[in-house]
Design a protein around this motif. Structure first.
Motif, mmCIF file in Angstrom:
data_model
loop_
_atom_site.group_PDB
_atom_site.id
_atom_site.type_symbol
_atom_site.label_atom_id
_atom_site.label_comp_id
_atom_site.label_asym_id
_atom_site.label_seq_id
_atom_site.Cartn_x
_atom_site.Cartn_y
_atom_site.Cartn_z
ATOM 1 N N LYS A 55 35.624 17.090 9.495
ATOM 2 C CA LYS A 55 36.938 16.549 9.875
ATOM 3 C C LYS A 55 36.787 15.042 9.886
ATOM 4 C CE LYS A 55 40.735 16.483 13.025
ATOM 5 N NZ LYS A 55 41.351 16.904 14.258
ATOM 6 N N TRP A 84 37.817 22.845 18.985
ATOM 7 C CA TRP A 84 38.473 24.146 19.033
ATOM 8 C C TRP A 84 39.972 23.963 19.271
ATOM 9 C CZ3 TRP A 84 34.900 27.500 22.651
ATOM 10 C CH2 TRP A 84 33.665 27.697 22.014
ATOM 11 N N GLY A 85 40.739 24.919 18.788
ATOM 12 C CA GLY A 85 42.177 24.923 19.037
ATOM 13 C C GLY A 85 42.967 23.926 18.204
ATOM 14 N N GLN A 86 42.356 23.373 17.155
ATOM 15 C CA GLN A 86 43.036 22.387 16.306
ATOM 16 C C GLN A 86 43.409 22.952 14.940
ATOM 17 O OE1 GLN A 86 40.939 18.610 16.166
ATOM 18 N NE2 GLN A 86 40.201 18.877 18.255
ATOM 19 N N GLY A 87 43.165 24.227 14.712
ATOM 20 C CA GLY A 87 43.503 24.836 13.429
ATOM 21 C C GLY A 87 42.516 24.511 12.320
ATOM 22 N N ILE A 88 41.343 24.007 12.670
ATOM 23 C CA ILE A 88 40.358 23.606 11.663
ATOM 24 C C ILE A 88 39.826 24.817 10.899
ATOM 25 C CG2 ILE A 88 38.082 22.549 11.313
ATOM 26 C CD1 ILE A 88 38.800 20.686 13.700
ATOM 27 N N TYR A 145 41.326 27.654 10.333
ATOM 28 C CA TYR A 145 42.413 28.077 9.444
ATOM 29 C C TYR A 145 42.464 27.194 8.193
ATOM 30 C CZ TYR A 145 47.232 28.388 7.766
ATOM 31 O OH TYR A 145 48.345 28.501 6.975
ATOM 32 N N LEU A 146 42.473 25.882 8.398
ATOM 33 C CA LEU A 146 42.543 24.946 7.272
ATOM 34 C C LEU A 146 41.319 25.036 6.366
ATOM 35 C CD1 LEU A 146 44.059 21.792 9.021
ATOM 36 C CD2 LEU A 146 45.193 23.353 7.409
ATOM 37 N N ARG A 182 41.474 34.144 19.071
ATOM 38 C CA ARG A 182 41.832 33.028 18.168
ATOM 39 C C ARG A 182 41.500 33.384 16.726
ATOM 40 N NH1 ARG A 182 39.302 29.157 22.245
ATOM 41 N NH2 ARG A 182 37.506 29.567 20.947
ATOM 42 N N CYS A 233 44.091 33.683 13.595
ATOM 43 C CA CYS A 233 43.800 32.923 12.369
ATOM 44 C C CYS A 233 43.868 33.831 11.146
ATOM 45 C CB CYS A 233 42.425 32.271 12.483
ATOM 46 S SG CYS A 233 41.905 31.342 11.020
ATOM 47 N N LYS A 245 47.465 34.761 10.430
ATOM 48 C CA LYS A 245 48.204 33.593 9.943
ATOM 49 C C LYS A 245 47.877 33.312 8.471
ATOM 50 C CE LYS A 245 48.937 28.729 11.138
ATOM 51 N NZ LYS A 245 48.508 27.629 12.017
ATOM 52 N N LEU A 246 46.651 33.606 8.067
ATOM 53 C CA LEU A 246 46.230 33.413 6.674
ATOM 54 C C LEU A 246 46.777 34.496 5.737
ATOM 55 C CD1 LEU A 246 42.538 32.385 7.276
ATOM 56 C CD2 LEU A 246 44.238 31.003 6.067
#
Length: 188
Positions: free
Chosen positions: A72, A104-108, A110-111, A139, A143, A146-147
């Protein structure tokens, strides 16, 4: 660029480890081991020595085929990986770990999984990518959904951890579903 897919979603990027990052990555993985409470904690885990880390996890990160770093803003924070559940039948599973709990919890995750899964479909003769987690990691379940991964199985109460039973939850996405769910550059 891998197989026509960029492994970067600014400021999240995927890349192999560099040789001079050995000690930095060893500290990343071992300094804050809270990640081990969510990444299959029912399997035995022992903090590796630097030599063990270099020979195993770092070797995979450096080689860059089955595991890559998630960065990141250029800073390593985690990894994506794949493993063969059964290579002869082309049954492949992915994983993602954010080692530094400050991220954690930042959508990393997923991205990072968007270009990773796209890369695997572009470079492997597979029709499905699987992702297995457990009910103690909500979580990761969110994820996966969501994907666009579908829950394919829930093996109830098969993971015993800290005096409690949890489910093993299996997700999967087919090549044809991924094309319609996520665009190649991860902008879906």
């Amino acid at each position: 660029m891998y197989g026509g897919y960029y492994l970067s979603l600014n400021p999240i990027s995927l890349r192999p480890a560099l040789l001079d990052e050995l000690e930095q990555l060893f500290l990343l993985v071992t300094k804050d081991e809270a990640w081990t409470q969510f990444n299959g904690p029912y399997f035995p885990y022992k903090t590796p020595t630097l030599a063990d880390f270099k020979a195993n996890l770092f070797a995979r990160m450096y080689e860059g085929e089955s595991m890559q770093l998630i960065t990141k803003g250029g800073v390593p924070v985690g990894s994506v990986s794949y493993y063969w559940e059964c290579e002869s039948t082309r049954w492949l599973e992915v994983g993602v770990v954010i080692y530094d709990s400050n991220y954690w919890g930042q959508g990393i995750g997923y991205l990072a999984l968007i270009p990773w899964v796209s890369h695997l479909f572009a470079t492997k003769e597979i029709e499905r990518v699987g992702l297995t987690t457990w009910s103690g990691n909500p979580r990761m379940m969110i994820c996966a959904e969501k994907l666009g991964f579908l829950q394919e199985a829930c093996l109830r109460k098969v993971r015993y951890y800290n005096g409690e039973y949890y489910d093993s939850v299996k997700y999967g996405v087919l090549r044809s579903e991924w094309k319609h769910t996520i665009t190649p550059l991860g902008q879906g």
